[in-house]
Design an enzyme around this catalytic site. Sequence first.
Site, PDB file in Angstrom:
ATOM      1  N   CYS A 205       0.831  -1.218   0.000  1.00 48.41           N
ATOM      2  CA  CYS A 205       0.000   0.000   0.000  1.00 48.41           C
ATOM      3  C   CYS A 205       0.858   1.257   0.000  1.00 48.41           C
ATOM      4  O   CYS A 205       0.615   2.194  -0.767  1.00 48.41           O
ATOM      5  CB  CYS A 205      -0.920  -0.020   1.214  1.00 48.41           C
ATOM      6  SG  CYS A 205      -0.085  -0.445   2.767  1.00 48.41           S
TER       7      CYS A 205
ATOM      8  N   HIS B 184      -2.710   5.301   6.501  1.00 50.68           N
ATOM      9  CA  HIS B 184      -1.340   5.802   6.686  1.00 50.68           C
ATOM     10  C   HIS B 184      -1.310   7.272   6.255  1.00 50.68           C
ATOM     11  O   HIS B 184      -2.109   7.693   5.413  1.00 50.68           O
ATOM     12  CB  HIS B 184      -0.347   5.084   5.774  1.00 50.68           C
ATOM     13  CG  HIS B 184      -0.278   3.605   5.914  1.00 50.68           C
ATOM     14  ND1 HIS B 184       0.112   2.967   7.072  1.00 50.68           N
ATOM     15  CD2 HIS B 184      -0.493   2.610   5.019  1.00 50.68           C
ATOM     16  CE1 HIS B 184       0.128   1.660   6.871  1.00 50.68           C
ATOM     17  NE2 HIS B 184      -0.233   1.404   5.632  1.00 50.68           N
TER      18      HIS B 184
HETATM   19  P1  NAD Z   1      -5.382 -10.972   5.982  1.00 41.35           P
HETATM   20  O1  NAD Z   1      -4.820 -11.693   7.127  1.00 41.35           O
HETATM   21  O2  NAD Z   1      -6.448  -9.968   6.198  1.00 41.35           O
HETATM   22  O3  NAD Z   1      -5.950 -12.023   4.924  1.00 41.35           O
HETATM   23  C1  NAD Z   1      -5.234 -13.168   4.540  1.00 41.35           C
HETATM   24  C2  NAD Z   1      -6.227 -14.300   4.361  1.00 41.35           C
HETATM   25  O4  NAD Z   1      -5.527 -15.444   3.886  1.00 41.35           O
HETATM   26  C3  NAD Z   1      -6.917 -14.687   5.661  1.00 41.35           C
HETATM   27  O5  NAD Z   1      -8.302 -14.875   5.394  1.00 41.35           O
HETATM   28  C4  NAD Z   1      -6.255 -16.017   6.033  1.00 41.35           C
HETATM   29  O6  NAD Z   1      -7.122 -16.878   6.743  1.00 41.35           O
HETATM   30  C5  NAD Z   1      -5.960 -16.582   4.647  1.00 41.35           C
HETATM   31  N1  NAD Z   1      -4.915 -17.594   4.612  1.00 41.35           N
HETATM   32  C6  NAD Z   1      -3.953 -17.865   5.518  1.00 41.35           C
HETATM   33  N2  NAD Z   1      -3.186 -18.897   5.078  1.00 41.35           N
HETATM   34  C7  NAD Z   1      -3.682 -19.268   3.880  1.00 41.35           C
HETATM   35  C8  NAD Z   1      -3.342 -20.271   2.941  1.00 41.35           C
HETATM   36  N3  NAD Z   1      -2.310 -21.091   3.133  1.00 41.35           N
HETATM   37  N4  NAD Z   1      -4.088 -20.379   1.811  1.00 41.35           N
HETATM   38  C9  NAD Z   1      -5.153 -19.556   1.582  1.00 41.35           C
HETATM   39  N5  NAD Z   1      -5.513 -18.585   2.447  1.00 41.35           N
HETATM   40  C10 NAD Z   1      -4.787 -18.443   3.575  1.00 41.35           C
HETATM   41  O7  NAD Z   1      -4.140 -10.342   5.215  1.00 41.35           O
HETATM   42  P2  NAD Z   1      -4.171  -9.110   4.222  1.00 41.35           P
HETATM   43  O8  NAD Z   1      -4.113  -7.867   5.006  1.00 41.35           O
HETATM   44  O9  NAD Z   1      -5.257  -9.298   3.223  1.00 41.35           O
HETATM   45  O10 NAD Z   1      -2.747  -9.265   3.541  1.00 41.35           O
HETATM   46  C11 NAD Z   1      -2.538 -10.129   2.450  1.00 41.35           C
HETATM   47  C12 NAD Z   1      -1.303  -9.670   1.705  1.00 41.35           C
HETATM   48  O11 NAD Z   1      -1.540  -8.357   1.221  1.00 41.35           O
HETATM   49  C13 NAD Z   1      -0.011  -9.584   2.531  1.00 41.35           C
HETATM   50  O12 NAD Z   1       1.086  -9.849   1.694  1.00 41.35           O
HETATM   51  C14 NAD Z   1       0.017  -8.136   2.950  1.00 41.35           C
HETATM   52  O13 NAD Z   1       1.313  -7.683   3.254  1.00 41.35           O
HETATM   53  C15 NAD Z   1      -0.523  -7.486   1.694  1.00 41.35           C
HETATM   54  N6  NAD Z   1      -1.102  -6.162   1.912  1.00 41.35           N
HETATM   55  C16 NAD Z   1      -1.879  -5.901   3.000  1.00 41.35           C
HETATM   56  C17 NAD Z   1      -2.362  -4.631   3.197  1.00 41.35           C
HETATM   57  C18 NAD Z   1      -3.188  -4.279   4.392  1.00 41.35           C
HETATM   58  O14 NAD Z   1      -3.107  -3.157   4.874  1.00 41.35           O
HETATM   59  N7  NAD Z   1      -3.996  -5.153   4.915  1.00 41.35           N
HETATM   60  C19 NAD Z   1      -2.095  -3.630   2.253  1.00 41.35           C
HETATM   61  C20 NAD Z   1      -1.356  -3.942   1.112  1.00 41.35           C
HETATM   62  C21 NAD Z   1      -0.847  -5.214   0.957  1.00 41.35           C
END
Ligand code: NAD
Length: 343
Positions: free
Chosen positions: A140, A220
């Site tokens: 992000c 942020h």
């Molecule tokens: P999150 O924890 O909200 O969601 C991840 C999901 O994946 C959860 O539902 C979890 O149960 C599931 N999961 C866990 N292990 C798994 C597996 N082996 N197979 C399938 N599903 C599985 O996380 P998020 O915030 O959505 O982040 C996901 C990615 O996006 C990360 O790389 C993070 O750094 C990136 N990201 C997050 C944000 C943010 O602010 N949330 C912003 C930009 C990028």
Amino acid sequence: MIEVGINGYGTIGKRVADAVRAQPDMEVVGVAKTRPNFEAQTAVDKDFELYAAIEDRKPQFAEAGIDLAGDVEELVEESDIVVDACPSGIGADNAEMYRKYDTPALLQGGEDADAVDASFNARSNYDTVEGDDLVRVVSCNTTGLSRLVAPLQEAYGIEKVRTTLVRRGGDPAQSGRGPINDILPNPVSLPSHHGPDVNTIFPDLNIDTLGLKVPATLMHTHSVNVTLESEPDAAEVRSLLEDERRTFVIPEWLGLDGAGAIKELAQDAGRPRADIWENCIWGESISMEGDDLYLFQAIHQESDVVPENVDAIRAVLGEASQEESMARTDEAMGLDTPLAQMQ
Ligand code: NAD
């Protein structure tokens, strides 16, 4: 139709699933979940086919009364491309599965840059990823900075970027995250990882970043200083940023004094999940001191990468030009209507 699988249906995955479904040239094959929870129920309510990410946990879905369409390997096999939105590190672990089925995949910003063929930001390097197997849609913060750097570099040239990122401690649903009542230099040592991450998109950019974490969940905020190679006046820079896709230069009269008010506006505007997909740049903060540009921008961490994932799908598959894709994505999501004029 591009058939898209979503592996990981959390904060990012559920938003990407909705954005992909809204596209006229894409279909969601299904979404993979590790366990039956409220987000699995959301997927069911939205009529997404649900696939089990972990074979052994299939009985848990049956106990919760949730039907499964299959397991994640079937989802990967059936998809033209997979958006992997699993927690940091798991995307890289999944890479072998994507290779096994010869299905290209998009990983997210939490993965290491060296785990993928290329890092991606639609505004900055759309044309560089066609045919790649594994592409990372940058985080992000890196997305927010890249959207700012690209037009400034093209219009004025950049000598140096210095940014302090005041980062939210966690997303609203991350109950386990702190700090509770503190302000943490994070990391304490300089530079923060954000500058090197921006260099995965702009390899030659001279950029230093510092990071802080604060007890907030909404957005942020970046305090940005860019030393330019020329000396435009502030009005010119403002107009340049106003003309960009995915930037919202906040007019003074709106009285948006912080992330809380911006989120409130997004709610009033009827944005799904009160998402703010664009960089929110305070117009009155855009200032020039000689060749130094200063501004503040707010970044909605949960949603600015969502249109980028949609564009990355077309970019990897060679399905549209940069301008076609960004325009199509923005129209389908409702992003091309300025936040302040939406109903
Ligand atoms: P999150 O924890 O909200 O969601 C991840 C999901 O994946 C959860 O539902 C979890 O149960 C599931 N999961 C866990 N292990 C798994 C597996 N082996 N197979 C399938 N599903 C599985 O996380 P998020 O915030 O959505 O982040 C996901 C990615 O996006 C990360 O790389 C993070 O750094 C990136 N990201 C997050 C944000 C943010 O602010 N949330 C912003 C930009 C990028």
